[in-house]
Every structure is written in C-alpha cells, then in structure tokens.
Design a protein around this motif. Sequence first.
Motif, PDB file in Angstrom:
ATOM      1  N   LEU A 137       0.835  -1.209   0.000  1.00 22.30           N
ATOM      2  CA  LEU A 137       0.000   0.000   0.000  1.00 22.30           C
ATOM      3  C   LEU A 137       0.868   1.257   0.000  1.00 22.30           C
ATOM      4  O   LEU A 137       0.543   2.248  -0.669  1.00 22.30           O
ATOM      5  CB  LEU A 137      -0.920   0.004   1.218  1.00 22.30           C
ATOM      6  N   ALA A 138       1.969   1.229   0.731  1.00 27.04           N
ATOM      7  CA  ALA A 138       2.878   2.367   0.765  1.00 27.04           C
ATOM      8  C   ALA A 138       3.480   2.633  -0.608  1.00 27.04           C
ATOM      9  O   ALA A 138       3.629   3.791  -1.030  1.00 27.04           O
ATOM     10  CB  ALA A 138       3.981   2.129   1.796  1.00 27.04           C
ATOM     11  N   LEU A 139       3.840   1.577  -1.328  1.00 21.22           N
ATOM     12  CA  LEU A 139       4.356   1.730  -2.688  1.00 21.22           C
ATOM     13  C   LEU A 139       3.322   2.375  -3.602  1.00 21.22           C
ATOM     14  O   LEU A 139       3.635   3.285  -4.382  1.00 21.22           O
ATOM     15  CB  LEU A 139       4.743   0.363  -3.263  1.00 21.22           C
ATOM     16  N   GLU A 140       2.082   1.905  -3.504  1.00 21.32           N
ATOM     17  CA  GLU A 140       1.017   2.455  -4.351  1.00 21.32           C
ATOM     18  C   GLU A 140       0.818   3.939  -4.082  1.00 21.32           C
ATOM     19  O   GLU A 140       0.678   4.751  -5.006  1.00 21.32           O
ATOM     20  CB  GLU A 140      -0.285   1.699  -4.108  1.00 21.32           C
ATOM     21  N   SER A 141       0.808   4.294  -2.812  1.00 25.92           N
ATOM     22  CA  SER A 141       0.608   5.682  -2.430  1.00 25.92           C
ATOM     23  C   SER A 141       1.749   6.569  -2.926  1.00 25.92           C
ATOM     24  O   SER A 141       1.517   7.630  -3.521  1.00 25.92           O
ATOM     25  CB  SER A 141       0.491   5.785  -0.906  1.00 25.92           C
ATOM     26  N   GLU A 142       2.971   6.131  -2.739  1.00 27.70           N
ATOM     27  CA  GLU A 142       4.095   6.979  -3.139  1.00 27.70           C
ATOM     28  C   GLU A 142       4.203   7.097  -4.654  1.00 27.70           C
ATOM     29  O   GLU A 142       4.541   8.168  -5.173  1.00 27.70           O
ATOM     30  CB  GLU A 142       5.408   6.455  -2.562  1.00 27.70           C
ATOM     31  N   ALA A 143       3.925   6.034  -5.374  1.00 19.86           N
ATOM     32  CA  ALA A 143       3.972   6.100  -6.839  1.00 19.86           C
ATOM     33  C   ALA A 143       2.920   7.073  -7.371  1.00 19.86           C
ATOM     34  O   ALA A 143       3.177   7.831  -8.322  1.00 19.86           O
ATOM     35  CB  ALA A 143       3.768   4.711  -7.435  1.00 19.86           C
ATOM     36  N   ALA A 144       1.737   7.079  -6.765  1.00 16.52           N
ATOM     37  CA  ALA A 144       0.688   8.023  -7.166  1.00 16.52           C
ATOM     38  C   ALA A 144       1.128   9.454  -6.896  1.00 16.52           C
ATOM     39  O   ALA A 144       0.943  10.357  -7.729  1.00 16.52           O
ATOM     40  CB  ALA A 144      -0.607   7.714  -6.419  1.00 16.52           C
ATOM     41  N   LEU A 145       1.718   9.681  -5.741  1.00 17.92           N
ATOM     42  CA  LEU A 145       2.194  11.019  -5.388  1.00 17.92           C
ATOM     43  C   LEU A 145       3.295  11.474  -6.336  1.00 17.92           C
ATOM     44  O   LEU A 145       3.300  12.629  -6.792  1.00 17.92           O
ATOM     45  CB  LEU A 145       2.709  11.019  -3.946  1.00 17.92           C
ATOM     46  N   ALA A 146       4.228  10.593  -6.648  1.00 18.43           N
ATOM     47  CA  ALA A 146       5.338  10.952  -7.523  1.00 18.43           C
ATOM     48  C   ALA A 146       4.841  11.404  -8.892  1.00 18.43           C
ATOM     49  O   ALA A 146       5.284  12.435  -9.425  1.00 18.43           O
ATOM     50  CB  ALA A 146       6.287   9.760  -7.666  1.00 18.43           C
ATOM     51  N   LEU A 147       3.919  10.649  -9.476  1.00 18.44           N
ATOM     52  CA  LEU A 147       3.395  11.017 -10.789  1.00 18.44           C
ATOM     53  C   LEU A 147       2.603  12.316 -10.723  1.00 18.44           C
ATOM     54  O   LEU A 147       2.696  13.164 -11.617  1.00 18.44           O
ATOM     55  CB  LEU A 147       2.524   9.874 -11.331  1.00 18.44           C
ATOM     56  N   THR A 148       1.845  12.494  -9.666  1.00 19.78           N
ATOM     57  CA  THR A 148       1.056  13.713  -9.508  1.00 19.78           C
ATOM     58  C   THR A 148       1.952  14.946  -9.426  1.00 19.78           C
ATOM     59  O   THR A 148       1.729  15.948 -10.127  1.00 19.78           O
ATOM     60  CB  THR A 148       0.171  13.617  -8.254  1.00 19.78           C
ATOM     61  N   LEU A 149       2.973  14.898  -8.572  1.00 14.77           N
ATOM     62  CA  LEU A 149       3.834  16.078  -8.426  1.00 14.77           C
ATOM     63  C   LEU A 149       4.724  16.279  -9.649  1.00 14.77           C
ATOM     64  O   LEU A 149       5.153  17.411  -9.927  1.00 14.77           O
ATOM     65  CB  LEU A 149       4.663  15.981  -7.152  1.00 14.77           C
ATOM     66  N   ARG A 150       4.999  15.208 -10.395  1.00 16.68           N
ATOM     67  CA  ARG A 150       5.715  15.395 -11.667  1.00 16.68           C
ATOM     68  C   ARG A 150       4.868  16.212 -12.639  1.00 16.68           C
ATOM     69  O   ARG A 150       5.386  17.054 -13.382  1.00 16.68           O
ATOM     70  CB  ARG A 150       6.060  14.031 -12.281  1.00 16.68           C
ATOM     71  N   LEU A 151       3.553  15.990 -12.626  1.00 16.40           N
ATOM     72  CA  LEU A 151       2.655  16.818 -13.436  1.00 16.40           C
ATOM     73  C   LEU A 151       2.651  18.256 -12.936  1.00 16.40           C
ATOM     74  O   LEU A 151       2.547  19.200 -13.713  1.00 16.40           O
ATOM     75  CB  LEU A 151       1.241  16.241 -13.414  1.00 16.40           C
TER      76      LEU A 151
END
Length: 548
Positions: free
Chosen positions: A349-363
């Motif tokens: 779950l932590a991986l899923e959350s951080e990957a979502a955050l990373a892509l969002t802030l890259r945008l």
Amino acid sequence: MSASQFAETHEVFNQVPSLDGANLYRLDTPLQAWVKHYGGSFAEAQLQAYGALAGGPLMAAGFLANENKPVFKTHDRYGHRVDLVEFHPAYHELMRTAIAHGIPSSPWQDPREGAHVARAAMNYLHNQAEAGNACPLTMTFASVASLRLQPDLAEVWLPKVLSREYDPRNLPINEKTGATIGMAMTEKQGGTDVRANTTRATPVGVGGPGQAYELVGHKWFCSAPMCDAFLTLANTDKGLSCFLLPRHRPDGTRNQFYVQRLKNKLGNWANASSEVEYRGALAWMVGEEGRGVATIIEMVALTRFDCMIGSSSLMRQALTQATHHCAHRKVGGRVLAEQPLMQNVLADLALESEAALALTLRLGRALDRQHDEQEDKFMRLMTAVGKYWICKRAPTMIAEASECLGGAGYVEETIMPRLYREAPVNSIWEGSGNVQCLDVLRALSKEPGVLEALFHELGDGSGDRYLQAHIQQLKNDFADTADIQYRARQLTEDVAVAMQAKLLLEAGNSTVSDAFIASRIAGRGRVYGTLPRGTDVEALLARSTPLV
C-alpha cells in the motif's frame, strides 16, 4: 452477591491511540521528499503549518461537514424563489481556510518555479481532512486558465477569483470581497458527450466573444451551485460555445438560474451537486464562438490534474490510518505491523501511495514549466494517463487499507468509509476511465511529437532491465495500431506504470524503486500484499509509517 459488582464487565485495552491533531505533513516523509525533488521547498513553512491544520481543526471540520449535509432552500419565508444551498459552518471553515492559504490562487499570484508543486502539496493535505469542498476550490483554481482567454471578463472577475478572502454571501460580484467559480457542462441526454448538448444561447446585442447572451436549457450536473458564476456550454448558430454565467445580473437582480434539486450522491456529501435550468439566464461568451470545448478544456485539464491530487491524497490518508492502526494493535500477542503478512500488505500500500504522489507532483512540475515544448507535450499526455490510472487505483487501495483495521474500518466513527465513498468521484468527474484512455489515443495520434515526448521522458529505463523491456514492449504495442481502441486501457496502464517506475528510479531511493518494479513490472501479483521475496518491507514501512 450484589448485582452492582457486575456493572463493569471488562477492561478496555489493546486500543489504538488517537491520531487527532497529528501534523499530516510532518509524518509524511514521501511528501516531504517529492516536494523537495520537484522544487517546492520554498513552501516548507507553509506546508508544515497546513499539515497541522489538516490533521487538527480541519479534520474535525471534515467530520462535521459530512454529518451535516447541505440543505436546498427553494423559497424564503415570504414566498420568494431564492434557490439557496445552506451549508454547515464547518464547510465554511474548510473553504475559508483553504482560500486564505491560497489553494485556489497561489500559483497564479506567485508563478515561481515549484509554485504548482507546492500548491498541489497543500491541496493534498487539505483533501485528507475533507475532499468534498475540493470541487469548488478546484474549479475556482482552474477557471483562471479559461477566463484569461477573455481579457475583458478577466479584468472584472480575476481580482475576486484570486482573492484570499472567502465571501459566501449571495451578492453581485461588485459587492463581493472574493468569488468562487463552478462548472456546468453535462446534460441529461449526453453526459460526457457535450456535443449532444441542447442548451441554446441567443445574443442580447451584436454577439461574439465577451458579449452578452441569454441561455435557455438545462444542466444535469452543476457543482457547486452556490458559486458566484459558472463556466458553461451552450449552442449558438456557430456551434457549441463557452460562457460565464453569474448568479446575479449587473443590476443586482438574481439571474434566471434555477436549481431543480441536489444530487443524492454515493459520497462527496459535504459538497452540493445539483441539476439546474437556465430560463433566459444572462451569460457572457468566453473565447471564440463555436469553440466552446477548446475554451473550457483549458479549465478541464487543470481539474483533471486535481483529480489526481484528490485520489492520491485519499490513498495517503487511508495508508496513514492503516499503518497507525497496525503499529499499535496487537493480534495473537504481537503488534500487527511486526507480522510478516501484514508487513507485506502495508508495504505494498505504501508503494502504491508513493507512486501516485510521484506522478502527480511530476505533473505539477510540468505545469510550472509551461511553454517548454517537451513539458507541454508531457502534460498533454500524462494528465489523461495519470487521471485514469491513479483514480482507478484509489478505491481498491482504500478498500485494502480499510481491511487492515478490521471491523473498525467499516464504521463511520473512523474516516475510512468516507474515504472509500469519496474515491470513485475522481474517476468519474471530468471524464470517466474510457474517456481518458481515448484521450490518450487522441493525443498520440493527432498531436505531433507527443509519442516521441513520452519515450524521451521514459528514456532507457534508467538501466533497469525490467523497465527497459517494458518500455520496448510499449513501443511495439503503439506501433501496432490494429484494434488499438480495444487495447486502450492496457496501453494506458502500461504507460502509467512505466512512468511511475521511471520517476521512482530517478529519485534515487532504490528500496522504493526496486520494490515497485519487482511487483508492478516483473511480478505477477494481482492483489495487495503479494510483494516478492527479498523486498525490504521494514524500510518501506519506516519511510511511510506515521511516528505518532
């Protein structure tokens, strides 16, 4: 033997301490790291302060705003039609705080490097306390892009839209200290297919951009109906056009804008969504006549970005609740977070959350670098990709996090049911999953250089053989155009996962990137908690577990 000696039947123990008052920014190591990575460090003090608000008074206000839903009042006590929606004071507290801290306005007021990243992080914190009023906050933020296309209207409206004063009074714009903007696009017969709209616009005078029209028709979804004005679509003789429709006419009288009813929604309870009719409502054309979709899409691109923020934030709050619970709750005499299978689930779950955050802030960084050709093409494609993938992942991830709390995660005294109810709206709003995937194909086929920009961004997989093979397969899949619409979801998913893996690798935390690639690209797991052997779950949990 007295019956009173049985009044105390048991001792209360093995309960989890409250998270009330936790600073949501301070306990979120991944958020701190990614804000810094993408240039938002200048806002560190603001984010620290907002993290304390989000985990404290705003969290409490979120519960109250959901327990006391908006109420629609058609008439006043004298019998006059008023079309007012009344909100609990907690809703106004949430709106006032967000606007005062610049969530709808800060990147426009101070467009420095990292401004959109910092604003996204602030919104990420706010949404964890309450996501319902993200709708008017987001639309107010996003309306700036469309309003700027019509300078005469922008001159009147933008000072109020960008104000940091929240003014909920139902007054004409010239009497307000601040304004919020809503959106009304879809109709009964068309939904997402706005070109099927039947609402008509008739010019009051000469017509054309910036001129006044009267609108007759309906909107099946108008959110939020107490905004001061709405960007909406209606047909002229030249086709579908965009208009700004205020609640009040210039003479101060109410506009011919009628709320039919409020929607009874699965979630998003604190926010009012409505059905409305225009009965000769006065509105002003924004942008070129007959180019309404192209005009309003400036706003839609930003609201889709905020859907990514919204889903990512819900996932993070679900993870926070799950890891906090498991760090304190004992089963079989052992703390849950120390038990191998639960560690596998929580780390996943932590991986899923951080990957979502990373892509969002890259945008967010792409928004900060608008007018850079590579960044613009990246933004055009990855907004649709990210909106599809992150919003699709949120409900399942939140359901798994709720299960970590057992029965406690299923009762309304916790925030988990609210997070779960809230999650689907981001996937549906501003174009559902199929719409996003078809938009990915549209961007790749009709906008030169977008596919090249994608593979330029992905590069060579940063030396990881699994990612390299995945990227090569993507190239092969896009080269094969047979039945490409049928395969659009798989292609979009593969792009999203490849980009998340690339971003995690690029950030340099091998524990995170290795585990993500092993499970999402090289692995075969179908549910959370299937991380492969050898994953450093303890390090992943140490990075994401609240220190409370």
